[in-house]
Design a protein around this motif. Structure first.
Motif, PDB file in Angstrom:
ATOM      1  N   ALA A 106       0.872  -1.316   0.033  1.00 44.46           N
ATOM      2  CA  ALA A 106      -0.030  -0.076   0.166  1.00 44.46           C
ATOM      3  C   ALA A 106       0.706   1.195  -0.018  1.00 44.46           C
ATOM      4  N   LYS A 107       1.943   1.237   0.717  1.00 44.96           N
ATOM      5  CA  LYS A 107       2.972   2.335   0.824  1.00 44.96           C
ATOM      6  C   LYS A 107       3.439   2.620  -0.466  1.00 44.96           C
TER       7      LYS A 107
ATOM      8  N   ALA B  85       3.096   5.870  -2.883  1.00 41.54           N
ATOM      9  CA  ALA B  85       4.102   6.541  -3.437  1.00 41.54           C
ATOM     10  C   ALA B  85       4.329   6.843  -4.652  1.00 41.54           C
ATOM     11  N   ALA B  86       3.859   5.610  -5.573  1.00 46.17           N
ATOM     12  CA  ALA B  86       3.818   5.490  -7.018  1.00 46.17           C
ATOM     13  C   ALA B  86       2.717   6.606  -7.579  1.00 46.17           C
TER      14      ALA B  86
ATOM     15  N   ALA C 274       1.467   9.134  -6.006  1.00 45.57           N
ATOM     16  CA  ALA C 274       1.818  10.530  -5.646  1.00 45.57           C
ATOM     17  C   ALA C 274       2.785  11.002  -6.585  1.00 45.57           C
ATOM     18  N   GLN C 275       3.805  10.340  -7.045  1.00 41.73           N
ATOM     19  CA  GLN C 275       4.839  10.828  -7.921  1.00 41.73           C
ATOM     20  C   GLN C 275       4.205  10.884  -9.350  1.00 41.73           C
ATOM     21  N   ALA C 276       3.244  10.188  -9.708  1.00 40.09           N
ATOM     22  CA  ALA C 276       2.638  10.170 -11.130  1.00 40.09           C
ATOM     23  C   ALA C 276       1.906  11.495 -11.051  1.00 40.09           C
ATOM     24  N   LYS C 277       1.136  11.757  -9.912  1.00 41.66           N
ATOM     25  CA  LYS C 277       0.453  13.164  -9.813  1.00 41.66           C
ATOM     26  C   LYS C 277       1.179  14.276  -9.979  1.00 41.66           C
ATOM     27  N   GLU C 278       2.543  14.274  -9.309  1.00 36.53           N
ATOM     28  CA  GLU C 278       3.457  15.297  -9.283  1.00 36.53           C
ATOM     29  C   GLU C 278       4.229  15.377 -10.817  1.00 36.53           C
ATOM     30  N   ASP C 279       4.339  14.342 -11.239  1.00 37.34           N
ATOM     31  CA  ASP C 279       4.948  14.344 -12.779  1.00 37.34           C
ATOM     32  C   ASP C 279       4.027  15.129 -13.717  1.00 37.34           C
ATOM     33  N   ALA C 280       2.514  14.714 -13.343  1.00 37.68           N
ATOM     34  CA  ALA C 280       1.514  15.141 -14.212  1.00 37.68           C
ATOM     35  C   ALA C 280       1.637  16.951 -14.273  1.00 37.68           C
TER      36      ALA C 280
END
Length: 115
Positions: free
Chosen positions: A30-31, A35-36, A38-44
């Protein structure tokens, strides 16, 4: 008999760890998924589409466009074109351009106009 109990205890602990890793809502898998995500949202937020307004961090060094609201005072440029291919340059009708190089993906150039 003692060694059989030790082997059963070790396999039991291993099975519990694997089960907990894959099913616990606060750990393991789940962590990693959170994290993946959140990273995808940041990259977008750094991958503008044509029409998106951006502010550019470090425009003279390693530019990083960040999507912002076009009515925001932070908005510096509007994404006007995306040129697919390596080492393409925006022509003079654009105010700014950023070449994006990606490993294992097609390189492109983002062309911007002033807001």
């Amino acid at each position: 008999m003692k060694s059989a109990a030790v082997v059963i205890a070790v396999f039991g602990a291993l099975a519990w760890y694997v089960w907990d890793y894959n099913t616990s809502p606060t750990g393991g898998k789940a962590k990693a998924e959170a994290a993946a995500s959140a990273q995808a949202k940041e990259d977008a937020t750094h991958d503008p589409n044509i029409g998106d307004c951006v502010k550019v961090k470090d425009p003279q060094g390693d530019p990083l466009p960040t999507i912002v609201d076009c009515n925001s005072p932070e908005a510096e440029y509007r994404t006007a074109d995306k040129l697919l291919g390596d080492d393409l340059n925006c022509d003079s009708k654009y105010a700014y351009g950023i070449q994006v190089h990606q490993s294992h993906r097609l390189d492109y150039t983002l062309c911007f106009t002033k807001v």
